[in-house]
Design an enzyme around this catalytic site. Structure first.
Site, PDB file in Angstrom:
ATOM      1  N   HIS A 127       0.834  -1.203   0.000  1.00 41.02           N
ATOM      2  CA  HIS A 127       0.000   0.000   0.000  1.00 41.02           C
ATOM      3  C   HIS A 127       0.872   1.258   0.000  1.00 41.02           C
ATOM      4  CE1 HIS A 127      -2.987   2.777   2.179  1.00 41.02           C
ATOM      5  NE2 HIS A 127      -3.420   2.628   0.942  1.00 41.02           N
ATOM      6  N   HIS A 180      -0.643  11.491  -1.650  1.00 37.89           N
ATOM      7  CA  HIS A 180      -1.972  11.045  -1.218  1.00 37.89           C
ATOM      8  C   HIS A 180      -2.917  12.187  -0.854  1.00 37.89           C
ATOM      9  CE1 HIS A 180      -5.015   9.607   1.644  1.00 37.89           C
ATOM     10  NE2 HIS A 180      -5.013   8.508   0.917  1.00 37.89           N
TER      11      HIS A 180
HETATM   12  O1  G3P Z   1      -6.447   1.939  -3.259  1.00 38.38           O
HETATM   13  C1  G3P Z   1      -6.667   1.474  -1.969  1.00 38.38           C
HETATM   14  C2  G3P Z   1      -6.448   2.552  -0.935  1.00 38.38           C
HETATM   15  O2  G3P Z   1      -5.223   3.173  -1.169  1.00 38.38           O
HETATM   16  C3  G3P Z   1      -7.536   3.585  -0.931  1.00 38.38           C
HETATM   17  O3  G3P Z   1      -7.417   4.476   0.121  1.00 38.38           O
HETATM   18  O4  G3P Z   1      -6.909   6.673   1.057  1.00 38.38           O
HETATM   19  O5  G3P Z   1      -5.193   4.894   1.130  1.00 38.38           O
HETATM   20  O6  G3P Z   1      -5.743   5.984  -1.028  1.00 38.38           O
HETATM   21  P1  G3P Z   1      -6.256   5.552   0.329  1.00 38.38           P
HETATM   22 MG    MG Z   2      -4.558   4.846  -2.438  1.00 34.46          MG
END
Ligand code: G3P
Ligand code: MG
Length: 253
Positions: free
Chosen positions: A9, A51
């Site tokens: 992630h 992000h």
């Molecule tokens: O794509 C999965 C996840 O990354 C979505 O949430 O806020 O971490 O981008 P976020």
């Molecule tokens: Mg994401």
């Protein structure tokens, strides 16, 4: 399967500054074959990995990404995660990230993360320009922004698309069908086993964020989830995933 069972992630956010080249390297070191990254546009429309719409929390900078030109971001460093031995690392362009991902032989779930809903399609278009230089890269495009997914279907129908939601909406089938989504990405919070079964029975894959506990991952795999996004890929080594079969996918792309 579209992607792998364990996906890094924002690269490997638990042990490296997220969405940076270091996080991409770290994910590869930890043995993942797919990563997820977030892309947005600067004021002069350079796709960068980041992000938040604001620099304040995740970096040493201040202000809105959408109001800053790329050249003014030269000194921005993305902060290392709390408690890690890692140091802050420069912000990266999508272009540099794609080169690194290709060099490392990884697959990419690129989350299109516009700084505001109106710039969704533009964010996708500028990202696609960069992606065109990497034709063989294993790729899945996802977004919380519905217009982005429609635009992706129009411009690049052959690239798999994923609907990204926090909770599964009541009319999810209709939206997933309209954008021709191959997979559905959901938060693990509040997720129900029957929702996973429902999506899988329609022939779409299911990937869940952000799962950092091995116990939770095990349960999700038992429910039929195809994969998880995690900040800590090292926690899932050797976790047995049941054999999953996805029904043939019937929607036109
Ligand atoms: O794509 C999965 C996840 O990354 C979505 O949430 O806020 O971490 O981008 P976020
Ligand atoms: Mg994401």
């Amino acid at each position: 399967m579209l992607m792998s069972a364990v996906i890094g992630h924002r690269g490997a956010r638990g042990s490296a500054p997220e969405n940076t080249l270091r996080a991409i390297n770290r994910a590869a070191e930890l043995g993942v074959s797919w990563i997820e990254l977030d892309v947005m546009l600067t004021r002069d429309q350079v796709p960068i990995l980041f992000h938040d719409a604001l620099l304040n929390k995740l970096s040493n900078g201040r202000g809105e990404v959408a109001k800053l030109d790329f050249n003014s971001l030269g000194r921005i460093r993305v902060l290392a995660p709390h408690g890690s031995v890692s140091e802050s690392h420069p912000l990266t362009t999508l272009d540099a990230a794609l080169q690194r991902i290709q060099d490392l032989g990884l697959g990419l779930n690129l989350e299109i993360k516009p700084t505001s809903p109106e710039v969704g399609p533009a964010t996708l278009q500028f990202a696609l320009k960069e992606l065109a230089a990497f034709p063989g890269l294993p790729l899945v495009i996802s977004s919380f922004n519905y217009s982005v997914l429609l635009e992706a279907k129009r411009l690049l129908p052959e690239v798999p698309r994923a609907c990204l939601w926090e909770d599964l909406p009541r009319r999810w089938q209709r939206q997933a069908a309209e954008v021709g989504a191959r997979s559905v990405h959901l938060s693990h919070q509040g997720l129900k086993a029957r929702q996973v079964a429902e999506i899988r029975s329609e022939g779409r894959e299911v990937y869940i964020y952000t799962v950092n506990s091995r116990r939770r991952a095990k349960q999700l795999f038992e429910w039929g989830v195809n994969g998880i996004f995690t900040d800590y890929p090292e926690r899932f080594e050797g976790l047995k995933q049941p054999v999953l079969r996805t029904q043939p996918f019937g929607d036109p792309v």
